[in-house]
Design a protein around this motif. Structure first.
Motif, short mmCIF file in Angstrom:
data_model
loop_
_atom_site.label_atom_id
_atom_site.label_comp_id
_atom_site.label_asym_id
_atom_site.label_seq_id
_atom_site.Cartn_x
_atom_site.Cartn_y
_atom_site.Cartn_z
N UNK A 272 0.82 -1.21 0.00
CA UNK A 272 0.00 0.00 0.00
C UNK A 272 0.86 1.26 0.00
N UNK A 273 1.98 1.23 0.72
CA UNK A 273 2.89 2.37 0.69
C UNK A 273 3.52 2.51 -0.69
N UNK A 274 3.79 1.40 -1.35
CA UNK A 274 4.34 1.43 -2.71
C UNK A 274 3.37 2.15 -3.65
N UNK A 275 2.07 1.88 -3.51
CA UNK A 275 1.08 2.56 -4.35
C UNK A 275 1.06 4.06 -4.06
N UNK A 276 1.19 4.40 -2.79
CA UNK A 276 1.24 5.83 -2.44
C UNK A 276 2.49 6.48 -3.02
N UNK A 277 3.62 5.75 -2.99
CA UNK A 277 4.85 6.27 -3.57
C UNK A 277 4.67 6.53 -5.06
#
Length: 664
Positions: A272-277
């Motif tokens: 999920x953090x990767x998508x935000x990145x």
């Protein structure tokens, strides 16, 4: 079946300097973590070890800082191998504190200072620490937690006379090194016991699989989790540099800048953090030195592979896998730009050395390829069990009937094996789920909800929205209807639960559905519908171009089709990672400088339109009005489509003036 996947990483010469990689010898697994670390200090004393905005430490400096903390612990405690709690934010001193505890022959317990004090107190009560290591920022909290029951050591004010030499305390490979606390089904924290051997072995697997060298530069984003431990030891047990970074406080723009400025080669984060990145990246953002992205802690989606191929170089490898505090890493799936995944689920991959996986049915028999069974791990390198919980240990761990000392761990995860041995993870058997990379037991949240005076009953379920996020839905029966608002319930839970355990959506029911035997019938609970809205206020759709664009961004990120311009972000089920994604898209769409505080100050589409409109007008009013098809000089309230009954023209102007002053 996954095709074609990479069973072994293909690392090109551009991904790593060929001369820098030194294989981790198998015979060096049988040692303690400090022993391997001190070996790296001797080899790389002057190389960068850890760097933050405040500290830049070489391996020699990190070792001396850890030694001083170790001597401080030894001066205040006896020589027994007992737990030591660490209450320090993501930083260089946190890494030094963990090493210092191990060098003192103790067991570290890392607690996140951002958690509610009541939750931290439950961890303290469970761990029964010999002392607590903290810093000046959290000294008052630490003292409040222990109430003089054990010493408190402030790493910012250590006595000048403390030695910075290695203390020379011996730890055997099988000695306990850490307790990793996770959510527990009874409301009582569950502490996973990790020994030195299992964690050195995990570093051995990472090192040789991905050819980690002293020239690598890795980010450290998680705090106090098994993911954090794997990433930290991968770096400091190989002479690599590590860059701790607190995403929640500093945001993604600074993280992108750090990745480029520091020429990061390895980063590990939740999906999920990767998508935000990805939302924060622009067309000109490039990371020529980045060679490895390891996604973990939560399911990876096929859309994540497309983001990887869009934003990251073919020289960079994407890695999915399966790991836990009990097993460390048991599977890897290595993905490059040529990889194609069939089906809707991204597998967790192929075996790592010394970790065997079996899929068993309810009768304990191994299932055939293509069938679903519980994932069971066999290895010599598993967690010892659970701290002070023999009942949980006996239920999850069993001795394997083999002479090599291997044990079995029943994960509680369901899986399916492809014909070529690729494992597909299908989720949990029980009430435990992964939310934003954290293992969460739904029963613990239910207990917290039932403790609120305004509720009679509560059930919590995990759902997935259209944007691909797993989120929590609480079905609550209030004492009186219509019941409390989302915000009221969130505030009540925030006194005892961390942010990631607070449900995004609350569904108010007059009663919970039950089976004929009287048990709660979770299968018939209604699908979560519209989030809470004040019943006295009529629905208001976007009324102008600016509100429409912002509402579309909110809708895509939150996975909610109909966004009311006066809906509060938290009442829509928003959480921190989604907030970062929204602000990243606002910046890219309008080319204005906004951060997370802007969403806190303007938590509705209507208010955000005022904020963004003010910044656009301040930057270039004629161009702004032209873009939005508003005549030059027309009032901002008209420009944004704001409701005059709710926000007068003067209040709009004042808000814009405040925003302009804040940014320029």
């Amino acid at each position: 079946m996954c095709h074609p996947v990479i069973k072994e990483p293909r690392l090109s010469s551009r991904q790593r300097p060929a001369a820098a990689f030194v294989p981790f010898p198998r015979d060096e697994i049988e040692q303690s973590i400090p022993s391997r670390f001190e070996q790296q200090v001797r080899l790389h004393a002057d190389r960068l070890a850890v760097k933050t905005a405040r500290d830049v430490w070489t391996y020699d400096a990190l070792n001396r800082a850890a030694n001083r903390i170790a001597h401080a612990i030894l001066a205040r405690t006896d020589r027994k191998r007992t737990p030591v709690v660490i209450l320090v934010e993501q930083s260089a001193p946190l890494i030094a504190a963990q090493l210092g505890v191990l060098k003192a022959g103790k067991i570290f317990v890392v607690l996140d200072p951002s958690h509610p004090v009541s939750r931290l107190a439950s961890f303290i009560e469970e761990a029964q620490p010999a002392c607590i290591v903290t810093n000046a920022a959290h000294l008052d909290t630490a003292r409040q937690l222990v109430q003089q029951t054990c010493p408190v050591i402030n790493v910012d004010q250590l006595p000048a006379e403390l030695s910075d030499e290695n203390p020379g305390i011996f730890s055997a490979p099988g000695d306990l090194a850490m307790i990793l606390y996770t959510s527990g089904s009874t409301g009582r924290p569950k502490g996973v016991l990790g020994d030195h051997r299992s964690w050195v072995h995990n570093a051995y697997n990472y090192t040789n699989t991905f050819q980690v060298s002293c020239e690598d530069r890795a980010t450290l984003l998680a705090l106090g989790t098994s993911q954090a431990m794997k990433n930290m030891f991968m770096a400091i047990l190989n002479g690599a540099a590590i860059f701790p970074y607190e995403v929640r406080q500093r945001g993604l723009d600074d993280f992108v800048a750090l990745m480029k400025r520091e020429e990061i080669t390895i980063t590990v984060m939740g999906a999920s953090l990767f998508r935000s990145l990805a939302d924060a990246l622009g067309d000109d953002d490039a990371f020529p030195k980045l060679r490895l992205i390891r996604l973990g802690s939560e399911p990876v989606q096929k859309g994540d592979l497309e983001l990887y191929k869009k934003y990251f170089s073919p020289r960079c490898l994407l890695v999915n896998g399966l790991a836990s505090g009990e097993t460390q890493t048991i599977r890897f799936l290595c993905i490059d730009h040529d990889t194609d995944i069939a089906g809707s689920i991204v597998p967790v991959g192929y075996p790592v050395e010394d970790k065997s996986v079996f899929l068993l049915d309810d009768n304990g028999k191994e299932v055939e390829a293509g069938q679903v069974g519980e994932i069971v791990v066999k290895s010599q390198y598993l967690a010892t069990g659970y701290w002070r919980r023999s009942d949980l240990t006996e239920a999850a761990f069993r001795d394997a009937e083999v002479p090599d000392g291997a044990r079995l761990y029943f994960t509680g995860d369901l899986g399916r094996m492809t014909a070529d041995g690729c494992l597909v993870c299908l989720g949990r058997k029980n009430a435990r789920v992964k939310i934003r990379g954290h293992g969460v037991d739904l029963l613990e949240i239910e207990m917290a909800l039932r403790g609120l005076d305004c509720l009679k009953e509560a059930v919590v379920m995990a759902h997935q929205n259209r944007a691909g996020y797993a989120y929590l839905v609480a079905y609550v029966v209030p004492v009186t209807l219509p019941g409390p608002t989302n915000l009221t319930l969130r505030q009540g839970l925030a006194e005892s639960l961390p942010d990631f355990m607070i449900p995004s959506t609350f569904v108010v029911l007059s009663g919970l559905p039950r089976t004929t035997s009287g048990k709660i019938d979770r299968q018939t609970l209604p699908a979560p519908g519209r989030p809470y809205r004040d019943p006295t206020r009529p629905a208001t759709a976007p009324r102008a171009a600016l509100e429409t664009t912002i509402a579309k961004i909110w809708s895509e990120v939150l996975g909610n089709e109909a966004i009311d311009v006066y809906d509060h972000f938290y009442d829509l089920g928003g959480e921190s990672l989604q907030a970062m994604r929204i602000m990243a898209r606002i910046r890219k769409t309008f080319n204005v400088d906004v951060d997370l505080q802007s969403l806190v100050d303007a938590p509705t589409v209507a208010e955000m339109a005022v904020t963004v409109g003010g910044l656009l007008v301040r930057r270039d009013k004629p161009a702004c009005c032209l873009r939005m098809k508003v005549p030059h000089g027309e009032g901002l309230a008209t420009h944004t489509g704001l409701d005059h009954a709710r926000l007068s023209a003067s209040s709009v102007v004042k808000r814009c003036e405040r925003n302009v002053q804040a940014w320029y």
